[in-house]
Design a protein around this motif. Structure first.
Motif, PDB file in Angstrom:
ATOM      1  N   TYR B 141       0.822  -1.212   0.000  1.00 15.40           N
ATOM      2  CA  TYR B 141       0.000   0.000   0.000  1.00 15.40           C
ATOM      3  C   TYR B 141       0.850   1.255   0.000  1.00 15.40           C
ATOM      4  CZ  TYR B 141      -4.862  -1.269  -0.091  1.00 15.40           C
ATOM      5  OH  TYR B 141      -6.084  -1.653  -0.533  1.00 15.40           O
ATOM      6  N   ALA B 142       1.996   1.179   0.700  1.00 15.21           N
ATOM      7  CA  ALA B 142       2.862   2.358   0.703  1.00 15.21           C
ATOM      8  C   ALA B 142       3.334   2.670  -0.708  1.00 15.21           C
ATOM      9  CB  ALA B 142       4.054   2.118   1.627  1.00 15.21           C
ATOM     10  N   ARG B 143       3.660   1.595  -1.464  1.00 18.59           N
ATOM     11  CA  ARG B 143       4.080   1.821  -2.848  1.00 18.59           C
ATOM     12  C   ARG B 143       2.921   2.382  -3.669  1.00 18.59           C
ATOM     13  NH1 ARG B 143       7.177  -2.750  -2.442  1.00 18.59           N
ATOM     14  NH2 ARG B 143       5.611  -4.086  -3.397  1.00 18.59           N
ATOM     15  N   ALA B 144       1.732   1.834  -3.419  1.00 21.98           N
ATOM     16  CA  ALA B 144       0.563   2.317  -4.153  1.00 21.98           C
ATOM     17  C   ALA B 144       0.330   3.797  -3.875  1.00 21.98           C
ATOM     18  CB  ALA B 144      -0.666   1.512  -3.760  1.00 21.98           C
ATOM     19  N   VAL B 145       0.486   4.166  -2.599  1.00 22.80           N
ATOM     20  CA  VAL B 145       0.245   5.570  -2.248  1.00 22.80           C
ATOM     21  C   VAL B 145       1.291   6.468  -2.898  1.00 22.80           C
ATOM     22  CG1 VAL B 145       0.102   7.216  -0.358  1.00 22.80           C
ATOM     23  CG2 VAL B 145      -0.953   4.998  -0.130  1.00 22.80           C
ATOM     24  N   GLU B 146       2.506   5.942  -3.020  1.00 24.98           N
ATOM     25  CA  GLU B 146       3.536   6.739  -3.695  1.00 24.98           C
ATOM     26  C   GLU B 146       3.111   7.034  -5.134  1.00 24.98           C
ATOM     27  OE1 GLU B 146       7.421   4.937  -3.331  1.00 24.98           O
ATOM     28  OE2 GLU B 146       7.265   5.222  -1.169  1.00 24.98           O
ATOM     29  N   THR B 147       2.586   5.998  -5.788  1.00 23.01           N
ATOM     30  CA  THR B 147       2.082   6.206  -7.152  1.00 23.01           C
ATOM     31  C   THR B 147       0.973   7.247  -7.155  1.00 23.01           C
ATOM     32  OG1 THR B 147       2.454   3.861  -7.427  1.00 23.01           O
ATOM     33  CG2 THR B 147       1.297   4.985  -9.198  1.00 23.01           C
ATOM     34  N   LEU B 148       0.124   7.142  -6.148  1.00 27.89           N
ATOM     35  CA  LEU B 148      -0.990   8.093  -6.081  1.00 27.89           C
ATOM     36  C   LEU B 148      -0.485   9.520  -5.893  1.00 27.89           C
ATOM     37  CD1 LEU B 148      -3.587   6.170  -3.888  1.00 27.89           C
ATOM     38  CD2 LEU B 148      -3.549   6.435  -6.349  1.00 27.89           C
ATOM     39  N   VAL B 149       0.537   9.650  -5.052  1.00 29.03           N
ATOM     40  CA  VAL B 149       1.063  10.997  -4.792  1.00 29.03           C
ATOM     41  C   VAL B 149       1.670  11.574  -6.066  1.00 29.03           C
ATOM     42  CG1 VAL B 149       2.893  12.240  -3.588  1.00 29.03           C
ATOM     43  CG2 VAL B 149       1.414  10.701  -2.334  1.00 29.03           C
ATOM     44  N   GLU B 150       2.357  10.717  -6.787  1.00 28.94           N
ATOM     45  CA  GLU B 150       2.948  11.156  -8.058  1.00 28.94           C
ATOM     46  C   GLU B 150       1.845  11.637  -9.005  1.00 28.94           C
ATOM     47  OE1 GLU B 150       5.201   8.955 -11.642  1.00 28.94           O
ATOM     48  OE2 GLU B 150       5.464   8.078  -9.654  1.00 28.94           O
ATOM     49  N   LEU B 151       0.806  10.837  -9.035  1.00 27.74           N
ATOM     50  CA  LEU B 151      -0.323  11.188  -9.896  1.00 27.74           C
ATOM     51  C   LEU B 151      -0.972  12.493  -9.442  1.00 27.74           C
ATOM     52  CD1 LEU B 151      -2.132  10.448 -12.182  1.00 27.74           C
ATOM     53  CD2 LEU B 151      -3.375   8.902 -10.704  1.00 27.74           C
ATOM     54  N   ALA B 152      -1.034  12.659  -8.117  1.00 25.93           N
ATOM     55  CA  ALA B 152      -1.656  13.876  -7.591  1.00 25.93           C
ATOM     56  C   ALA B 152      -0.855  15.100  -8.004  1.00 25.93           C
ATOM     57  CB  ALA B 152      -1.759  13.806  -6.074  1.00 25.93           C
ATOM     58  N   SER B 153       0.498  14.990  -7.967  1.00 23.55           N
ATOM     59  CA  SER B 153       1.259  16.178  -8.345  1.00 23.55           C
ATOM     60  C   SER B 153       1.111  16.455  -9.832  1.00 23.55           C
ATOM     61  CB  SER B 153       2.725  16.067  -7.942  1.00 23.55           C
ATOM     62  OG  SER B 153       3.262  14.858  -8.344  1.00 23.55           O
ATOM     63  N   LEU B 154       1.034  15.386 -10.630  1.00 25.22           N
ATOM     64  CA  LEU B 154       0.798  15.595 -12.060  1.00 25.22           C
ATOM     65  C   LEU B 154      -0.533  16.301 -12.281  1.00 25.22           C
ATOM     66  CD1 LEU B 154       1.898  12.252 -13.730  1.00 25.22           C
ATOM     67  CD2 LEU B 154       2.925  14.488 -13.991  1.00 25.22           C
ATOM     68  N   GLN B 155      -1.510  15.833 -11.511  1.00 27.49           N
ATOM     69  CA  GLN B 155      -2.849  16.380 -11.699  1.00 27.49           C
ATOM     70  C   GLN B 155      -2.907  17.850 -11.288  1.00 27.49           C
ATOM     71  OE1 GLN B 155      -5.992  13.691 -10.405  1.00 27.49           O
ATOM     72  NE2 GLN B 155      -7.105  15.510  -9.746  1.00 27.49           N
ATOM     73  N   THR B 156      -2.224  18.164 -10.178  1.00 28.94           N
ATOM     74  CA  THR B 156      -2.197  19.556  -9.737  1.00 28.94           C
ATOM     75  C   THR B 156      -1.514  20.430 -10.778  1.00 28.94           C
ATOM     76  OG1 THR B 156      -1.939  18.647  -7.556  1.00 28.94           O
ATOM     77  CG2 THR B 156      -1.671  20.997  -7.764  1.00 28.94           C
ATOM     78  N   ALA B 157      -0.380  19.917 -11.277  1.00 33.49           N
ATOM     79  CA  ALA B 157       0.328  20.668 -12.318  1.00 33.49           C
ATOM     80  C   ALA B 157      -0.575  20.854 -13.525  1.00 33.49           C
ATOM     81  CB  ALA B 157       1.595  19.926 -12.723  1.00 33.49           C
ATOM     82  N   PHE B 158      -1.330  19.835 -13.833  1.00 38.23           N
ATOM     83  CA  PHE B 158      -2.251  19.893 -14.969  1.00 38.23           C
ATOM     84  C   PHE B 158      -3.270  21.016 -14.782  1.00 38.23           C
ATOM     85  CE2 PHE B 158      -6.438  18.583 -16.507  1.00 38.23           C
ATOM     86  CZ  PHE B 158      -6.191  18.423 -17.852  1.00 38.23           C
TER      87      PHE B 158
END
Lengths: 123, 264
Positions: B141-158
């Protein structure tokens, strides 16, 4: 424009999801309960009995009122129930992320951000 | 079209012509700069959109794996641990920190995940049985959340880039379709007015000089006439003067002048 002040305090992740998703994410260590008398959790477990208004209220709380949340994770099937609020929320902070749940497969067509992506590319 | 944008309310003077010319130059420079900025941002934007698309698909897989490992846990523990986990969560161990990245003057936040050491709310979870599965599940889950965080920063940048690109494009279009034509119109207007003034001035000068010439000619004629008259008078005077002289001579004959002796 997003200045440093708007997100330098944002450290936490929040989650609105079904029990399994919340349990898993809490195991990863994102759970946080604020100290003091009005202790607030940064997660909400939604099951079949949870009212939509309650989800709505939690969404507003996480997105508007709390200033320490950087990312809000929400199960896609729950986001579907408050689709209007999710779609109208356009601020960069916190980032609202729709995640799949165990029982509901992820459908990119419904994601509010991917919908915008598709619209921009004219698909 | 140029008629539709109108012109700026200025007086048609040489000073405002200079002002307008420098304004036009500034608008053209700004337009090219903004256009380049918009292109750079759009390039970045497309890249981010592509990455979001990829990351969203990856997230689907990662979350599936994580859900499976949670299922393993509930099988191993032999019951629901959800309640226990929810109650024991106190302090966030997994946190994010925002960094800034500068893309052509736009600050894009980037989330970076980090774990706060020494915080463990789940020390007792799975103590009886299934501890190993729980440990594995936590890592997954920690790895999954890392992916999510990465996605979140992409989304914010978007989201931020989307907003900024809209603003920049609006400015580019405003300069291109409103400010530049309007300034050009103003310059044209000032030039035509100045030309008009020039023609007016020229005509006036011509008039003035014509009148002067006429006046001069009149004055000359007058002087000439006066001179002629004077000359004529002079001539007449000379005749007149000659006559009175003859008379005294004639008188003199009778008067004081001694006659020469008449000698017979």
């Amino acid at each position: 424009m997003a200045s440093a002040a708007t997100y330098k305090d944002r450290q936490l992740l929040a989650v609105i999801g079904d029990e399994d998703s919340v349990t898993g994410l809490l195991l990863a260590g994102i759970g946080h309960v604020t100290e003091g008398a009005d202790a607030q959790r940064n997660f909400l477990v939604v099951d079949a009995k949870t009212e939509t208004s309650q989800i709505e209220q939690a969404f507003q709380n996480f997105t508007q009122e709390r200033k320490d949340i950087a990312v809000l994770l929400i199960n896609q099937h729950i986001a579907e129930r408050i689709r209007h609020s999710v779609d109208t929320f356009a601020d960069p902070f916190p980032a609202v992320l729709e995640i799949p749940s165990k029982d509901h497969l992820y459908d990119p067509e419904k994601d509010s951000v991917l919908k915008r992506v598709r619209r921009l590319f004219g698909e | 079209m140029s008629g539709a944008v109108g012109r700026e309310p200025v007086f048609p003077t040489r000073q405002s012509l200079g002002l307008m010319k420098s304004k036009l130059k500034g608008a053209e420079t700004g337009h090219s700069l903004l256009k380049r900025k918009s292109e750079a941002l759009t390039k970045r934007f497309r890249e981010i959109t592509r990455r979001i698309d990829e990351a969203k698909r990856k997230m689907g897989r990662v979350m599936q794996i994580a859900a499976f490992s949670l299922a393993e846990v509930s099988y191993a523990v032999g019951g629901d641990i959800g309640y226990q986990v929810q109650e024991s969560a106190k302090q966030a161990r997994f946190r994010v920190r925002a960094k800034q990245e500068n893309v052509s003057g736009v600050f894009l936040p980037q989330f970076e995940s980090y774990t706060q050491e020494g915080v463990n709310d789940f020390a007792l979870t799975g103590l009886g049985k299934g501890g190993q599965q729980i440990q594995r599940c936590r890592e997954t889950y920690a790895r999954a959340v890392e992916t999510l965080v990465e996605l979140a920063s992409l989304q914010t940048a978007f989201l931020i880039l989307d907003e900024v690109i809209k603003v920049v494009n609006r400015r580019v279009n405003a300069i291109e379709h409103v400010i530049i034509p309007r300034t050009e119109n103003t310059i044209k207007y000032i030039n035509s007015e100045l030309d008009e003034l020039d023609r007016e001035e020229f005509y006036r000068l011509k008039k003035v000089s014509g009148k002067k010439q006429r006046d001069n000619a009149a004055a000359d004629a007058e002087i000439l006439a006066a001179r002629k008259k004077a000359e004529a008078e002079e001539a007449a005077g000379a005749v007149a003067a000659a006559e009175p002289e003859a008379a005294p001579e004639a008188a003199d004959v009778l008067g004081e002048q001694e006659d020469n002796d008449v000698i017979f």
